[in-house]
Enzyme design. Structure first.
Site, short mmCIF file in Angstrom:
data_model
loop_
_atom_site.label_atom_id
_atom_site.label_comp_id
_atom_site.label_asym_id
_atom_site.label_seq_id
_atom_site.Cartn_x
_atom_site.Cartn_y
_atom_site.Cartn_z
N GLU A 1 0.84 -1.20 0.00
CA GLU A 1 0.00 0.00 0.00
C GLU A 1 0.88 1.25 0.00
O GLU A 1 2.02 1.21 0.46
CB GLU A 1 -0.89 -0.03 1.25
CG GLU A 1 -1.84 1.10 1.42
CD GLU A 1 -2.92 1.22 0.36
OE1 GLU A 1 -2.57 1.55 -0.79
OE2 GLU A 1 -4.10 1.01 0.68
N ASP B 1 -3.62 5.48 6.71
CA ASP B 1 -3.96 6.54 7.66
C ASP B 1 -5.10 6.07 8.56
O ASP B 1 -4.84 5.57 9.64
CB ASP B 1 -4.20 7.89 6.99
CG ASP B 1 -5.17 7.85 5.83
OD1 ASP B 1 -5.99 6.93 5.74
OD2 ASP B 1 -5.13 8.77 5.01
N LYS C 1 0.52 6.93 8.69
CA LYS C 1 0.07 8.16 9.33
C LYS C 1 -0.75 7.78 10.57
O LYS C 1 -1.98 7.87 10.57
CB LYS C 1 -0.75 8.99 8.35
CG LYS C 1 -0.99 10.42 8.81
CD LYS C 1 -1.93 11.18 7.88
CE LYS C 1 -1.35 11.44 6.53
NZ LYS C 1 -2.25 12.31 5.70
#
Length: 180
Positions: free
Chosen positions: A104, A108, A136
């Protein structure tokens, strides 16, 4: 195209190409250690992970890589995930008893990766690992999501370049930048 008007010159550099490529080579070396001499089916999550996937797999030399891809959508044309994960293309093969790595571009909220992990677990692979160029965690909504191979942890910025886009634009930038 959309009404987004930023140009690459208005982006701020976040991770330069030389640093990016060196870290991807390090990830490839880790995968080589883990899968030396063994086949591993690597799924590129299109379109965002395409640049990362190509660079990564070019540097894997000891594992036997079987390349595959899937198209998944959760963003639409905005700056935030919709939270609805749509698996648009499915593998044309069985992954039962195989080692797989989902590749990927960025994790997030975690919703997309969580959906992919559930999807593949139902197919009874031997193992599933996650490889993401960027993580993230400050935006994580799905807890206990393990990233086995992580390139960089990033701040809460809107990231573009090296496959990451805004409304399908700016994927071609050779570095990671952010929109201020």
């Amino acid at each position: 195209m959309g009404s987004f008007c930023n140009t690459p010159s208005s982006f701020h550099s976040y991770i330069p190409n030389t640093v990016l490529r060196q870290r991807i080579i390090e990830l490839a070396e880790q995968i080589d250690v883990d899968y030396a001499g063994r086949p591993v089916r690597m799924f590129c999550v299109l379109n965002g992970a395409m640049h990362f996937f190509c660079t990564l797999t070019q540097h894997i030399t000891k594992a036997i890589v079987v390349e595959d891809s899937m198209r998944v959508s959760s963003y639409g044309s905005g700056f935030q995930s919709t939270g609805n994960v749509n698996i648009m293309t499915h593998p044309n093969c069985s992954v039962a008893n195989e080692d797989i790595i989902i590749v990927e571009d960025i994790i997030d909220s975690g919703h997309t990766m969580s959906a992919l992990l559930q999807y593949f677990q139902a197919m009874n692979p031997h193992s599933i690992k996650v490889c993401s160029l960027l993580d993230k965690p400050c935006r994580r909504e799905v807890l206990n999501l393990d990233i086995d191979y992580c390139g960089f942890t990033v701040d809460d910025k809107f990231i573009v370049g090296y496959g990451l886009d805004v409304d399908r634009m700016y994927r071609n930038l050779p570095y990671i930048g952010y929109i201020p």
